[in-house]
Design a protein around this motif. Structure first.
Motif, PDB file in Angstrom:
ATOM      1  N   LEU A  47       0.841  -1.190   0.000  1.00 33.81           N
ATOM      2  CA  LEU A  47       0.000   0.000   0.000  1.00 33.81           C
ATOM      3  C   LEU A  47       0.878   1.242   0.000  1.00 33.81           C
ATOM      4  CD1 LEU A  47      -2.989   0.929   0.203  1.00 33.81           C
ATOM      5  CD2 LEU A  47      -2.723   0.921   2.672  1.00 33.81           C
ATOM      6  N   CYS A  48       0.415   2.273  -0.663  1.00 30.19           N
ATOM      7  CA  CYS A  48       1.116   3.548  -0.730  1.00 30.19           C
ATOM      8  C   CYS A  48       1.468   4.021   0.683  1.00 30.19           C
ATOM      9  CB  CYS A  48       0.218   4.556  -1.433  1.00 30.19           C
ATOM     10  SG  CYS A  48       0.749   6.255  -1.313  1.00 30.19           S
ATOM     11  N   PHE A  71      -1.603  -9.543  -7.833  1.00 33.66           N
ATOM     12  CA  PHE A  71      -2.064  -8.474  -6.946  1.00 33.66           C
ATOM     13  C   PHE A  71      -3.491  -8.704  -6.434  1.00 33.66           C
ATOM     14  CE2 PHE A  71       1.181  -6.393  -9.559  1.00 33.66           C
ATOM     15  CZ  PHE A  71       2.010  -5.908  -8.570  1.00 33.66           C
ATOM     16  N   CYS A  88      -7.482  -2.476  -3.624  1.00 31.27           N
ATOM     17  CA  CYS A  88      -6.884  -1.642  -4.675  1.00 31.27           C
ATOM     18  C   CYS A  88      -6.923  -2.404  -5.986  1.00 31.27           C
ATOM     19  CB  CYS A  88      -5.415  -1.353  -4.367  1.00 31.27           C
ATOM     20  SG  CYS A  88      -5.129  -0.332  -2.932  1.00 31.27           S
ATOM     21  N   ASP A  89      -7.242  -1.684  -7.053  1.00 33.66           N
ATOM     22  CA  ASP A  89      -6.997  -2.285  -8.364  1.00 33.66           C
ATOM     23  C   ASP A  89      -5.735  -1.617  -8.900  1.00 33.66           C
ATOM     24  OD1 ASP A  89      -8.593   0.009  -8.642  1.00 33.66           O
ATOM     25  OD2 ASP A  89      -9.572  -0.706 -10.443  1.00 33.66           O
ATOM     26  N   TYR A  90      -4.634  -2.263  -8.560  1.00 29.58           N
ATOM     27  CA  TYR A  90      -3.303  -1.730  -8.829  1.00 29.58           C
ATOM     28  C   TYR A  90      -3.060  -1.509 -10.315  1.00 29.58           C
ATOM     29  CZ  TYR A  90      -2.359  -3.163  -4.055  1.00 29.58           C
ATOM     30  OH  TYR A  90      -2.394  -3.311  -2.693  1.00 29.58           O
ATOM     31  N   PHE A  91      -2.577  -0.325 -10.633  1.00 26.62           N
ATOM     32  CA  PHE A  91      -2.118   0.025 -11.973  1.00 26.62           C
ATOM     33  C   PHE A  91      -3.186  -0.217 -13.043  1.00 26.62           C
ATOM     34  CE2 PHE A  91       1.278  -2.097  -9.467  1.00 26.62           C
ATOM     35  CZ  PHE A  91       1.887  -0.937  -9.015  1.00 26.62           C
ATOM     36  N   ASP A 115      -9.840   1.559  -3.703  1.00 24.90           N
ATOM     37  CA  ASP A 115      -8.872   2.598  -4.055  1.00 24.90           C
ATOM     38  C   ASP A 115      -8.605   2.460  -5.546  1.00 24.90           C
ATOM     39  OD1 ASP A 115      -6.591   4.117  -4.560  1.00 24.90           O
ATOM     40  OD2 ASP A 115      -5.701   3.654  -2.610  1.00 24.90           O
ATOM     41  N   ARG A 116      -9.135   3.394  -6.318  1.00 24.03           N
ATOM     42  CA  ARG A 116      -9.003   3.346  -7.771  1.00 24.03           C
ATOM     43  C   ARG A 116      -8.074   4.460  -8.251  1.00 24.03           C
ATOM     44  NH1 ARG A 116     -13.703   1.677 -11.055  1.00 24.03           N
ATOM     45  NH2 ARG A 116     -12.006   0.521 -12.001  1.00 24.03           N
ATOM     46  N   HIS A 118      -5.199   4.522  -9.432  1.00 25.97           N
ATOM     47  CA  HIS A 118      -4.483   4.287 -10.685  1.00 25.97           C
ATOM     48  C   HIS A 118      -5.403   3.729 -11.754  1.00 25.97           C
ATOM     49  CE1 HIS A 118      -0.981   3.850  -7.758  1.00 25.97           C
ATOM     50  NE2 HIS A 118      -0.881   5.014  -8.357  1.00 25.97           N
ATOM     51  N   SER A 119      -6.693   3.888 -11.578  1.00 24.03           N
ATOM     52  CA  SER A 119      -7.633   3.186 -12.452  1.00 24.03           C
ATOM     53  C   SER A 119      -8.765   4.072 -12.944  1.00 24.03           C
ATOM     54  CB  SER A 119      -8.216   2.001 -11.692  1.00 24.03           C
ATOM     55  OG  SER A 119      -7.196   1.202 -11.176  1.00 24.03           O
TER      56      SER A 119
END
Length: 186
Positions: A47-48, A71, A88-91, A115-116, A118-119
Motif C-alpha cells: 500500500l502507498c 495483486f 486496490c486495483d493496482y495500476f 482505491d481506484r 491508478h484506475s
C-alpha cells in the motif's frame, strides 16, 4: 474471473451515486474512515506509504492481507472480522476474484473501499444485477492528479454517504464546472 468494477464514465453520470471532491484522495480516505467510526480495517500489505501513514494516524487496528502474484487479495478469517475491507486495483489491473472474496461480498455487509487511484479509465460496463451495484456501503476513491492537469484532488463516489460526512464539496450539481471537466475528459 475478475470483480466487475464500474467504469467511472458510467457512474459519474448516474444520479443514484453521490459524488464528492476534496483536496486529495488521501484526505478523502481519512474523512471516510473517520466518519465510518471503524475499530479495524483489512488492508493490502502492499500500500502507498502516504495512505498507510494517514490510516495509522486514526489509531484503528490494521489487519494486513497478502497479495498473490496478480495483486489479488488473499483473505482469511481475520479479515472477515475487520470492520472494513480496503481493496486496490493496482495500476488499472482488474482485481481477481476468489472464493473468500466472493464470500466476503455475500456474507458481510461491511463497508468496502475501492482505491481506484491508478484506475480512472479501468472498469467494465455493469448492470443493476451486479452485487456491487446493490450495496450502499461500497466506496470508490479516485486520485485526480494522476490523470488530470491539476495539482491535487480526490473524488469519492458512492450510493449513500455516511451520516455526518462534512466539509466536502458536492459535485452533483449539473452546472458544476469540475463535473463538466470530468465529463469532457471521459
Amino acid at each position: 474471473m475478475y470483480i466487475k468494477l464500474p467504469l467511472l464514465e458510467s457512474i459519474i453520470r448516474d444520479t443514484k451515486y453521490e459524488k464528492i471532491i476534496s483536496p486529495s484522495a488521501t484526505n478523502q480516505i481519512l474523512n471516510l474512515l473517520k466518519t465510518l467510526k471503524l475499530n479495524s480495517i483489512a488492508l493490502p500489505a502492499f500500500l502507498c506509504e502516504e495512505v498507510l501513514f494517514a490510516i495509522k494516524s486514526l489509531k484503528i487496528k490494521l489487519v494486513f492481507y497478502q497479495l498473490d502474484n496478480d495483486f489479488a487479495p488473499k483473505l482469511s478469517k481475520e479479515h472477515f472480522e475487520s470492520d472494513c475491507l480496503y481493496l486496490c486495483d493496482y495500476f488499472g489491473l482488474p482485481i481477481k476474484s476468489s472464493k473468500n472474496l466472493e464470500l466476503y461480498f455475500l456474507e458481510t455487509n461491511k463497508p468496502i473501499l475501492f482505491d481506484r487511484s491508478h484506475s480512472l479509465l479501468a472498469g467494465a460496463q455493469i448492470n443493476s444485477n451486479d452485487l456491487l451495484t446493490k450495496r450502499k456501503n461500497i466506496f470508490f476513491i479516485y486520485s485526480l492528479r494522476k490523470f488530470f492537469p491539476t495539482l491535487n484532488g480526490g473524488l469519492l463516489i458512492c450510493k449513500k454517504l455516511p451520516p455526518l460526512f462534512s466539509s466536502i464539496e458536492s459535485i452533483n450539481g449539473i452546472n458544476n464546472p469540475f463535473q463538466s471537466y470530468i465529463f469532457s475528459y471521459l
